[in-house]
Design a protein around this motif. Structure first.
Motif, PDB file in Angstrom:
ATOM      1  N   SER A 216       0.816  -1.211   0.000  1.00  8.22           N
ATOM      2  CA  SER A 216       0.000   0.000   0.000  1.00  8.22           C
ATOM      3  C   SER A 216       0.853   1.267   0.000  1.00  8.22           C
ATOM      4  O   SER A 216       0.532   2.244  -0.691  1.00  8.22           O
ATOM      5  CB  SER A 216      -0.941   0.001   1.199  1.00  8.22           C
ATOM      6  OG  SER A 216      -1.907  -1.024   1.072  1.00  8.22           O
ATOM      7  N   THR A 217       1.959   1.251   0.737  1.00 10.21           N
ATOM      8  CA  THR A 217       2.846   2.412   0.755  1.00 10.21           C
ATOM      9  C   THR A 217       3.432   2.672  -0.623  1.00 10.21           C
ATOM     10  O   THR A 217       3.501   3.817  -1.088  1.00 10.21           O
ATOM     11  CB  THR A 217       3.973   2.209   1.775  1.00 10.21           C
ATOM     12  OG1 THR A 217       3.405   2.107   3.082  1.00 10.21           O
ATOM     13  CG2 THR A 217       4.968   3.352   1.744  1.00 10.21           C
TER      14      THR A 217
ATOM     15  N   ASP B 149       0.662   3.929  -2.864  1.00 10.46           N
ATOM     16  CA  ASP B 149       0.350   5.310  -2.487  1.00 10.46           C
ATOM     17  C   ASP B 149       1.327   6.278  -3.162  1.00 10.46           C
ATOM     18  O   ASP B 149       0.933   7.343  -3.652  1.00 10.46           O
ATOM     19  CB  ASP B 149       0.442   5.496  -0.972  1.00 10.46           C
ATOM     20  CG  ASP B 149      -0.740   4.918  -0.217  1.00 10.46           C
ATOM     21  OD1 ASP B 149      -1.779   4.616  -0.855  1.00 10.46           O
ATOM     22  OD2 ASP B 149      -0.618   4.745   1.012  1.00 10.46           O
TER      23      ASP B 149
ATOM     24  N   TRP C 165      -4.552  -7.621  -1.388  1.00  9.97           N
ATOM     25  CA  TRP C 165      -4.248  -6.737  -0.262  1.00  9.97           C
ATOM     26  C   TRP C 165      -4.639  -5.294  -0.522  1.00  9.97           C
ATOM     27  O   TRP C 165      -4.788  -4.513   0.418  1.00  9.97           O
ATOM     28  CB  TRP C 165      -2.755  -6.780   0.064  1.00  9.97           C
ATOM     29  CG  TRP C 165      -2.263  -8.099   0.563  1.00  9.97           C
ATOM     30  CD1 TRP C 165      -3.009  -9.111   1.096  1.00  9.97           C
ATOM     31  CD2 TRP C 165      -0.903  -8.549   0.579  1.00  9.97           C
ATOM     32  NE1 TRP C 165      -2.202 -10.172   1.437  1.00  9.97           N
ATOM     33  CE2 TRP C 165      -0.897  -9.856   1.129  1.00  9.97           C
ATOM     34  CE3 TRP C 165       0.308  -7.985   0.170  1.00  9.97           C
ATOM     35  CZ2 TRP C 165       0.273 -10.589   1.277  1.00  9.97           C
ATOM     36  CZ3 TRP C 165       1.470  -8.715   0.318  1.00  9.97           C
ATOM     37  CH2 TRP C 165       1.449 -10.008   0.879  1.00  9.97           C
ATOM     38  N   ASP C 166      -4.736  -4.921  -1.784  1.00 15.63           N
ATOM     39  CA  ASP C 166      -4.997  -3.516  -2.133  1.00 15.63           C
ATOM     40  C   ASP C 166      -5.782  -3.521  -3.445  1.00 15.63           C
ATOM     41  O   ASP C 166      -5.371  -4.170  -4.414  1.00 15.63           O
ATOM     42  CB  ASP C 166      -3.673  -2.760  -2.300  1.00 15.63           C
ATOM     43  CG  ASP C 166      -3.857  -1.251  -2.396  1.00 15.63           C
ATOM     44  OD1 ASP C 166      -4.562  -0.805  -3.327  1.00 15.63           O
ATOM     45  OD2 ASP C 166      -3.288  -0.515  -1.561  1.00 15.63           O
TER      46      ASP C 166
END
Length: 264
Positions: free
Chosen positions: A28-29, A32, A61-62
């Motif tokens: 996610s990081t 992002d 997961w995302d």
């Protein structure tokens, strides 16, 4: 970080695990960071069985992450029945949007050509059976790749990831209806033949990728690559093709959504 793109784009081929992502938070990081540059969705691609399992998990997961699974041609020396069964199981996953990367690589001497070709033919058949795009890795092997696609009957669609051919090869691929995906290498100032190829590909057959962590675009060549760097390649290609960044971004996004059946 690059200036955000005016229209969001898809990184059509990256390796989040090789970029250092391990857990959901890492993924996610990283996404992002990409989204802040206008790269709002990514396809993380496998090159061996462990990476295929990881990519399939990471895609859950995302919501911005999708996966492609296959065995890379350089790893096909011992591509056995158990490997094929596992890839086929993973390929059925709803967030696995392509079979890849598969194909032929005659640059490295890690797997004999006959083993690579047998595995490539199997992946072609798998893509056809599961109804998903075929994502091709081709290095120093375009004649054999194109011949085998003809012999086997190419699935629909076919994506040449990190296209590295010249204008003549690009014309043959375009005429066959194949999609060409360009990585950061197309921005290199010593890549005149590749840049000539990128100029002639129709909008509907053009994708952009990072192939991260490899092939960081100019002017950051040699530094670590991540999906956010697709924004640099988009801007360079727009200039090369004589169109606005927004126009090219919209075109490659539409192509990615169509090819990989992503939600608009």
């Amino acid at each position: 970080m690059p200036e955000p793109l005016p229209v969001p784009v898809v990184d059509a081929h990256t390796h989040l695990d090789a970029c250092g992502a391990k857990e959901p938070g890492d993924v996610s990081t990283m996404v992002d960071r990409a989204a802040a540059a206008g790269v709002t969705r990514v396809i993380t691609v496998a090159d061996d069985l462990a990476a295929a399992r990881w990519a399939a998990r990471a895609s859950t997961w995302d919501d911005r992450v999708f996966a492609a699974v296959a065995i890379h041609p350089t790893r096909t020396s011992d591509f056995g029945a158990a490997d094929r069964a596992e890839i086929e199981r993973l390929a059925a996953g709803p967030r696995v949007v392509a079979i890849g990367e598969t194909g032929l690589d005659y640059y490295w001497d890690y797997a004999p050509p006959d083993a690579q070709q047998a595995a490539f033919r199997w992946h072609i058949d798998l893509a056809r059976r599961v109804g998903k795009p075929l994502m091709i890795h081709c290095r120093d092997a375009y004649e054999d790749v194109l011949r085998i696609l003809d012999e086997e009957g190419a699935p629909e669609p076919v994506v040449f990831h990190c296209f590295s051919g010249d204008a003549a090869i690009a014309r043959r691929c375009v005429a066959a209806g194949y999609v060409l995906s360009f990585a950061g290498s197309v921005t290199f100032r010593n890549a005149a033949a590749l840049r000539a190829a990128a100029e002639l590909v129709p909008d509907g057959q053009l994708l952009v990728e990072t192939d991260a962590p490899f092939l960081t675009p100019h002017p950051y060549r040699g530094r670590p690559n991540e999906p956010y760097c697709a924004a640099y390649t988009i801007r360079d290609l727009a200039d090369l093709r004589g169109v606005s960044v927004a126009e090219l971004a919209a075109a490659v996004t539409a192509t990615a959504e169509r090819v990989f059946r992503l939600p608009a």
